[in-house]
Write an enzyme that holds these catalytic residues in place. Sequence first.
Site, PDB file in Angstrom:
ATOM      1  CB  CYS A   1       8.669  -9.879  10.862  1.00  0.00           C
ATOM      2  SG  CYS A   1       7.811 -10.484   9.417  1.00  0.00           S
TER       3      CYS A   1
ATOM      4  CD  GLU B   1       2.680 -12.161   4.497  1.00  0.00           C
ATOM      5  OE1 GLU B   1       2.345 -11.812   4.981  1.00  0.00           O
ATOM      6  OE2 GLU B   1       3.049 -11.159   3.829  1.00  0.00           O
TER       7      GLU B   1
ATOM      8  CG  ASP C   1      -1.341 -12.243   6.513  1.00  0.00           C
ATOM      9  OD1 ASP C   1      -2.377 -12.773   7.358  1.00  0.00           O
ATOM     10  OD2 ASP C   1      -0.813 -11.659   6.912  1.00  0.00           O
TER      11      ASP C   1
ATOM     12  CG  HIS D   1      -2.975  -5.335  11.859  1.00  0.00           C
ATOM     13  ND1 HIS D   1      -3.682  -6.420  10.969  1.00  0.00           N
ATOM     14  CD2 HIS D   1      -1.938  -4.954  11.293  1.00  0.00           C
ATOM     15  CE1 HIS D   1      -3.083  -6.776  10.621  1.00  0.00           C
ATOM     16  NE2 HIS D   1      -1.873  -6.312  10.762  1.00  0.00           N
TER      17      HIS D   1
HETATM   18  C1  PEP Z   1       2.252 -11.582   9.371  1.00  0.00           C
HETATM   19  O1  PEP Z   1       1.165 -12.342   8.434  1.00  0.00           O
HETATM   20  O2  PEP Z   1       2.910 -12.388  10.430  1.00  0.00           O
HETATM   21  C2  PEP Z   1       3.112 -10.752   9.180  1.00  0.00           C
HETATM   22  C3  PEP Z   1       4.572 -10.252   9.558  1.00  0.00           C
HETATM   23  O3  PEP Z   1       2.160  -9.768   8.500  1.00  0.00           O
HETATM   24  P1  PEP Z   1       1.238  -8.565   9.306  1.00  0.00           P
HETATM   25  O4  PEP Z   1       0.992  -8.827  10.617  1.00  0.00           O
HETATM   26  O5  PEP Z   1       0.984  -7.156   9.116  1.00  0.00           O
HETATM   27  O6  PEP Z   1      -0.149  -8.761   8.202  1.00  0.00           O
HETATM   28 MG    MG Z   2       1.666 -10.284   7.269  1.00  0.00          MG
END
Ligand code: PEP
Ligand code: MG
Length: 833
Positions: A759, A688, A712, A452
């Site tokens: 995403c 995911e 993920d 993150h």
């Molecule tokens: C992902 O896992 O690719 C996703 C977009 O969700 P996050 O990064 O918030 O876990």
């Molecule tokens: Mg994710």
Amino acid sequence: MLTLTPSQVRLGRSAANKAEAIRMVGQVMVESGFIAPGYIDSMLKREQVSATYLGHGIAIPHGLPEARDHVRQTGVVVVQFPAGVPWSPDGSARIVVGIAAKSDEHLQVLANLTGVLGDEAQSEALAHTEDPSVIVQALNGAAAAPEPTAAVTTFEGPHLQVASPSPHGLHARPATVLVEVIRRFHADVTVHHEGRQANARSLLSLLQLGARAGTSLTLTATGDDADAVLAALRDAFQSGLGEGEAVAPTANEAPTAITVTLDYEGTLVAGLSASPGIAAGPVWAFQRERLEVEERAPDSAYEHRRLEESLAGAAAELRQLYEGFLQKAGVQRAAIFKAHLELLDDPGMLSETHGHIDTGMSAGASWRRVFESRADMLAKLEEPTLAARAADLRDVGRRVLRPLAKVVEGEATFPDHPVVLLAEDLAPSDTAKLDPAMVLGLCTVGGGTTSHTAIIARSLDLPAVVAVGPSLLDLRNGQHCILDGDAGVLVVGPSERDRAKAANQRERTQARREEEKLERYRPAITLDGKRVEVAANISEAAEAQKAVDAGGEGVGLMRTEFLFLKRDNPPDEEEQFHAYRTMVRALNGLPLILRTLDIGGDKHVPYLSLPAEENPFLGVRGIRLCFEREDLFRTQLRAILRASKEGPVRIMYPMVAMPEELTKARAITESVRLEVGADPVEVGIMIEVPSAVMMADRLARDVSFFSIGTNDLTQYVLAMDREHPVLAPQADGLHPAVLRMVDLTVRAARKAGIWVGACGGIAGDPSGAVVLSGLGITELSVAIPSIPSVKALLRGLSMADAEAVAREALDSGNAAEVRALVRDLLAKKGAKA
Ligand code: PEP
Ligand code: MG
């Protein structure tokens, strides 16, 4: 055999720094007809992969394997720098031997050189001689090499016969790998070669053998684990002793379309590119965590055990870090972890700590007292290298202390002037509080490219480098640096030339971005007329307007959990409603995908007092947590559904692993919808988790869309923690195993007649955008600053080409091959990846 002549020796030179010295040496090599000038750049790059300092004032710069075409003829030159040139943390070079190697003819010269290395008086003499023939004799003469002991030897006891590795024999790099393998064992290993012997724990001794490629080596071992070490050595020789290794110190595939160069003169600290761009400024270390220990503990036997476990855990971590960094960044950069392991092994510290435990102190308090007092003593010493060991000792000390202590999240302090922020790691809640005006860039000891920290850095358009390793925290606040987010390095103590180069690169990037920005509202329609929607990933209300202004065609992922992170209590329904309504209004008819809470994993919300988990990424996170805390889920759904009355809102559930979870989430949503009197909204799920991919055909029956969360999905498919600093370079979402999962998902979705977006981080990476589009993804949701460049990239390609690359990608062996395929395609089209 190759010989050195006086015309290839230059005496009495001086250079301000290593780069200048290498250029001088390279010039002599060009003049001697050994290389084309292009090889000099490669010599400079080689130093950044690993310094070529041998010891005793001798360095042997040479180019990277792929620059071999620039070598016209095998040869060596020698340049003497009597005043020395700072070369590596291990010392300054006074005799610099430039090597151009087409074959292994130069090995005898190297072997002779290492003979000199073992002889301090001789290396001193070579550094100051005014007679080139002294150097020539030392390097050409066989006298320095160890004398053969016997013409024919028979070997009794455990031994192994192998061929010296290709293509250059047993030179420094494979010899280092050999030493590293042996250090894992107790046995004594001797390498026999043409009647000479070398102690295999000593790099110098191995180099002295001068063993050319393909010649025979016999390895003998004595000791308890003699058989085991020989078995490990056989494997190491079979896999080539690291020859043909990757040469770049970092994963250079930054999510950007910039050609990466690593031609810096300052000291490089290598990590991984997590967000593109270049920043320059003073460094500033961010601290949050406090480790608290109980002073007394009644059960000393238990405390002794805890201490031992904690020490063993720290040693295992360090070994793992060492191995990872060894492969990623070479022996020099990995060496810090070796040094830390040695510090852990100090018998005096251990017996003193156990002694305190015997008096009734807890393991944590005892250990802290001992390592802190030792570190304080070291820090007071005047000798700077010893004082620097204090920082190492504190680092190791904290590593051991952590499992023995209560970790208290202290109040974070933030800089009040623009800095490059250094941190052990940044929790999403820390990054969410950063003031972009005061942070020029981020650089972390740990973390991965889809952590993150990386996501936030990209959304704030801050350059970021992660997984740098603990030496980062030894930097003093205020030290000047360049953070190169494209190349994944921090440059400490940059030269004037480095600064000018960084400024120049920043300007070029800026100019390219300005151009892309002018076209940002044009849709991404490929040359053969296929459209891919480019939407935004956002994490707060105000970003919706920014997404529209950047050319976003909607919001493909709003990470709603970020609304919960910056505070001490959860936002109530009203507050959430206002946030969602602000987004709907800003989007003015464009779709808004609100992902329901994805708390858990690395996103802790302390005030929710959720139970700590051993394995949070495999625990109660995402939709699982929403079921545990239905109160939070229902409140959020009420706010979302009320906002949906004002514009096109879609709901997306995270971490769905099983059809019954979807059924349950939908049922709760439906009951809330009836409560608030909203119209039905489109519902989708994140894909995911591998089980969701395998069940995609069933899941597709009950949703309007899928959005693939490659961050993920990659960690679960490859079984690699997305935050793991050592595994991060391999945890690449373009791995064919992940792409095959994407392919399966798209096929299932097509059969069911629903669309699929992506995403995760690779959607905004140029290579990722091409391959995902080629696999049939029709919506890419990316960080806001990447929207114009992803659109521009897709407009310059045909979908038929992207599909062809995607097909080949599915059949590739690893992510690097996939990236190479895209690079080739874009090179043909004149674009960059
Ligand atoms: C992902 O896992 O690719 C996703 C977009 O969700 P996050 O990064 O918030 O876990
Ligand atoms: Mg994710």
